[in-house]
Design a protein around this motif. Structure first.
Motif, PDB file in Angstrom:
ATOM      1  N   ALA A 214       0.831  -1.202   0.000  1.00 17.67           N
ATOM      2  CA  ALA A 214       0.000   0.000   0.000  1.00 17.67           C
ATOM      3  C   ALA A 214       0.865   1.252   0.000  1.00 17.67           C
ATOM      4  O   ALA A 214       0.567   2.234  -0.705  1.00 17.67           O
ATOM      5  N   ALA A 215       1.949   1.226   0.751  1.00 19.59           N
ATOM      6  CA  ALA A 215       2.856   2.376   0.800  1.00 19.59           C
ATOM      7  C   ALA A 215       3.556   2.583  -0.533  1.00 19.59           C
ATOM      8  O   ALA A 215       3.712   3.710  -1.003  1.00 19.59           O
ATOM      9  N   VAL A 216       3.975   1.496  -1.150  1.00 17.15           N
ATOM     10  CA  VAL A 216       4.637   1.581  -2.446  1.00 17.15           C
ATOM     11  C   VAL A 216       3.680   2.129  -3.502  1.00 17.15           C
ATOM     12  O   VAL A 216       4.052   2.974  -4.339  1.00 17.15           O
ATOM     13  N   ALA A 217       2.426   1.667  -3.474  1.00 15.58           N
ATOM     14  CA  ALA A 217       1.451   2.119  -4.457  1.00 15.58           C
ATOM     15  C   ALA A 217       1.139   3.599  -4.294  1.00 15.58           C
ATOM     16  O   ALA A 217       0.742   4.267  -5.262  1.00 15.58           O
ATOM     17  N   ALA A 218       1.292   4.116  -3.081  1.00 14.96           N
ATOM     18  CA  ALA A 218       0.951   5.515  -2.809  1.00 14.96           C
ATOM     19  C   ALA A 218       2.121   6.470  -2.986  1.00 14.96           C
ATOM     20  O   ALA A 218       1.943   7.692  -2.853  1.00 14.96           O
ATOM     21  N   ASP A 219       3.309   5.962  -3.297  1.00 14.53           N
ATOM     22  CA  ASP A 219       4.487   6.852  -3.343  1.00 14.53           C
ATOM     23  C   ASP A 219       4.610   7.630  -4.649  1.00 14.53           C
ATOM     24  O   ASP A 219       5.493   8.480  -4.799  1.00 14.53           O
ATOM     25  N   GLY A 220       3.745   7.336  -5.638  1.00 16.51           N
ATOM     26  CA  GLY A 220       3.758   8.081  -6.882  1.00 16.51           C
ATOM     27  C   GLY A 220       4.798   7.635  -7.889  1.00 16.51           C
ATOM     28  O   GLY A 220       4.811   8.115  -9.026  1.00 16.51           O
ATOM     29  N   ARG A 221       5.653   6.731  -7.513  1.00  9.81           N
ATOM     30  CA  ARG A 221       6.720   6.280  -8.421  1.00  9.81           C
ATOM     31  C   ARG A 221       6.366   4.988  -9.150  1.00  9.81           C
ATOM     32  O   ARG A 221       7.121   4.532  -9.996  1.00  9.81           O
ATOM     33  N   HIS A 222       5.241   4.408  -8.793  1.00 11.53           N
ATOM     34  CA  HIS A 222       4.849   3.124  -9.394  1.00 11.53           C
ATOM     35  C   HIS A 222       3.389   3.195  -9.841  1.00 11.53           C
ATOM     36  O   HIS A 222       2.527   2.482  -9.298  1.00 11.53           O
ATOM     37  N   GLU A 224       1.812   2.143 -12.517  1.00  8.35           N
ATOM     38  CA  GLU A 224       1.244   0.914 -13.076  1.00  8.35           C
ATOM     39  C   GLU A 224       0.860  -0.059 -11.963  1.00  8.35           C
ATOM     40  O   GLU A 224      -0.215  -0.666 -11.989  1.00  8.35           O
ATOM     41  N   LEU A 225       1.742  -0.184 -10.979  1.00 10.11           N
ATOM     42  CA  LEU A 225       1.446  -1.059  -9.847  1.00 10.11           C
ATOM     43  C   LEU A 225       0.267  -0.530  -9.055  1.00 10.11           C
ATOM     44  O   LEU A 225      -0.603  -1.307  -8.616  1.00 10.11           O
ATOM     45  N   ALA A 226       0.201   0.773  -8.868  1.00  4.96           N
ATOM     46  CA  ALA A 226      -0.910   1.359  -8.123  1.00  4.96           C
ATOM     47  C   ALA A 226      -2.238   1.072  -8.815  1.00  4.96           C
ATOM     48  O   ALA A 226      -3.238   0.753  -8.158  1.00  4.96           O
ATOM     49  N   GLU A 227      -2.250   1.156 -10.158  1.00  3.02           N
ATOM     50  CA  GLU A 227      -3.474   0.870 -10.894  1.00  3.02           C
ATOM     51  C   GLU A 227      -3.881  -0.586 -10.749  1.00  3.02           C
ATOM     52  O   GLU A 227      -5.060  -0.907 -10.564  1.00  3.02           O
ATOM     53  N   VAL A 228      -2.903  -1.463 -10.816  1.00  3.62           N
ATOM     54  CA  VAL A 228      -3.185  -2.891 -10.678  1.00  3.62           C
ATOM     55  C   VAL A 228      -3.737  -3.201  -9.296  1.00  3.62           C
ATOM     56  O   VAL A 228      -4.729  -3.947  -9.145  1.00  3.62           O
ATOM     57  N   LEU A 229      -3.140  -2.647  -8.268  1.00  4.93           N
ATOM     58  CA  LEU A 229      -3.570  -2.947  -6.904  1.00  4.93           C
ATOM     59  C   LEU A 229      -4.930  -2.353  -6.581  1.00  4.93           C
ATOM     60  O   LEU A 229      -5.626  -2.832  -5.678  1.00  4.93           O
ATOM     61  N   SER A 230      -5.333  -1.314  -7.314  1.00  8.80           N
ATOM     62  CA  SER A 230      -6.632  -0.694  -7.055  1.00  8.80           C
ATOM     63  C   SER A 230      -7.761  -1.375  -7.822  1.00  8.80           C
ATOM     64  O   SER A 230      -8.939  -1.079  -7.594  1.00  8.80           O
ATOM     65  N   ALA A 231      -7.411  -2.273  -8.737  1.00  9.92           N
ATOM     66  CA  ALA A 231      -8.427  -2.963  -9.541  1.00  9.92           C
ATOM     67  C   ALA A 231      -9.200  -3.944  -8.664  1.00  9.92           C
ATOM     68  O   ALA A 231      -8.684  -4.431  -7.648  1.00  9.92           O
ATOM     69  N   PRO A 232     -10.450  -4.245  -9.044  1.00 12.51           N
ATOM     70  CA  PRO A 232     -11.233  -5.225  -8.266  1.00 12.51           C
ATOM     71  C   PRO A 232     -10.507  -6.559  -8.179  1.00 12.51           C
ATOM     72  O   PRO A 232      -9.866  -7.004  -9.135  1.00 12.51           O
ATOM     73  N   GLY A 233     -10.592  -7.166  -7.038  1.00 13.42           N
ATOM     74  CA  GLY A 233      -9.914  -8.444  -6.836  1.00 13.42           C
ATOM     75  C   GLY A 233     -10.635  -9.592  -7.510  1.00 13.42           C
ATOM     76  O   GLY A 233     -11.798  -9.474  -7.928  1.00 13.42           O
TER      77      GLY A 233
END
Length: 256
Positions: A214-222, A224-233
């Motif tokens: 969650a911290a990595v996804a919120a750091d603004g440097r990733h 693509e990863l943030a989009e993937v992690l926010s997608a429905p499971g």
């Protein structure tokens, strides 16, 4: 003095048994003709209280419970009530014992249902059989990662898989490659599945990993990863995950 026995004289002048110099799998080559085509010669004298099948079954039980690293010639001998040296006429080293163990458990892969004729569906059925088989014997994925000499039970299952691939029109080499690819996929997935199951037994670790991502996804440097992690499971059961991965693999195979 016979190197295979690796015996030494104690201070009374009598021979004593010692642990084989190297118990590691792969330490010795295996002669497939000797192992699978030539029956074990009967022992002279009094009939032993154990058999090769009993030795293999004891080794499999040990590996299932404690992992393949726990299986040694000495421990298996103790389990069947024999001296370690007496095992050598049945399995001269751990590599041979491992070959016997793999083929022994492959006998569980007996297929009774006829093939359906849709090779992709049939391959998926075969893969699900393999997964269940490897989950029953968690040491198998590691054992299959090194070259194995197929025994009679393994060959019977291979024959079934090749028959499933007949409708594809692939040549012989390609059929073998597809089966090897499928088996490697299942073994790798099961090894990962076992690791994840063990990790899930530590809730603190799982929670820490979730916070980290969650911290990595919120750091603004990733992004693509943030989009993937926010997608429905998607369904996260082990069976559903395996079926999705397997579908991508088999549906993407080219049978031309």
């Amino acid at each position: 003095m016979d190197d295979l026995r690796r015996s030494r004289l104690n201070n009374t002048g009598k021979e004593r048994e010692t642990v084989p110099h190297d118990e590691r799998p792969g330490a010795a080559g295996v002669d497939p003709e000797q192992l699978w085509l030539r029956p074990t010669e009967p022992r002279r004298g009094r009939r032993p209280s154990f058999s090769r099948e009993g030795i293999i079954a004891a080794a499999v039980t040990m590996a299932d419970a404690e992992g393949i690293e726990a299986v040694t010639m000495r421990r298996v001998a103790a389990q069947v009530g024999a001296g370690v040296m007496s095992l050598y006429s049945y399995a001269p080293d751990k590599e041979t014992l491992l070959e016997l163990m793999v083929d022994h458990v492959s006998g569980e892969l007996t297929v009774t249902d006829p093939l359906g004729g849709d090779w992709r569906t049939d391959l998926k059925t075969i893969a699900h059989l393999q997964r269940a088989h490897m989950l029953r014997h968690p040491w198998l994925p590691a054992a299959l990662s090194t070259r194995r000499v197929p025994g009679p039970n393994t060959l019977a299952f291979l024959e079934h898989a090749l028959a499933a691939l007949r409708p594809t029109g692939l040549d012989g080499a390609a059929k073998l490659e597809v089966f090897a690819q499928l088996t490697a996929f299942v073994a790798g997935h099961v090894a990962h599945e076992i690791t994840q199951t063990e990790a899930a037994r530590s809730p603190d670790r799982v929670a820490a990993e979730a916070r980290y991502l969650a911290a990595v996804a919120a750091d603004g440097r990733h992004p693509e990863l943030a989009e993937v992690l926010s997608a429905p499971g998607r369904p996260l059961t082990a069976e559903a995950t395996f079926a999705r991965f397997l579908g991508r693999l088999i549906d993407g195979l080219d049978a031309d």
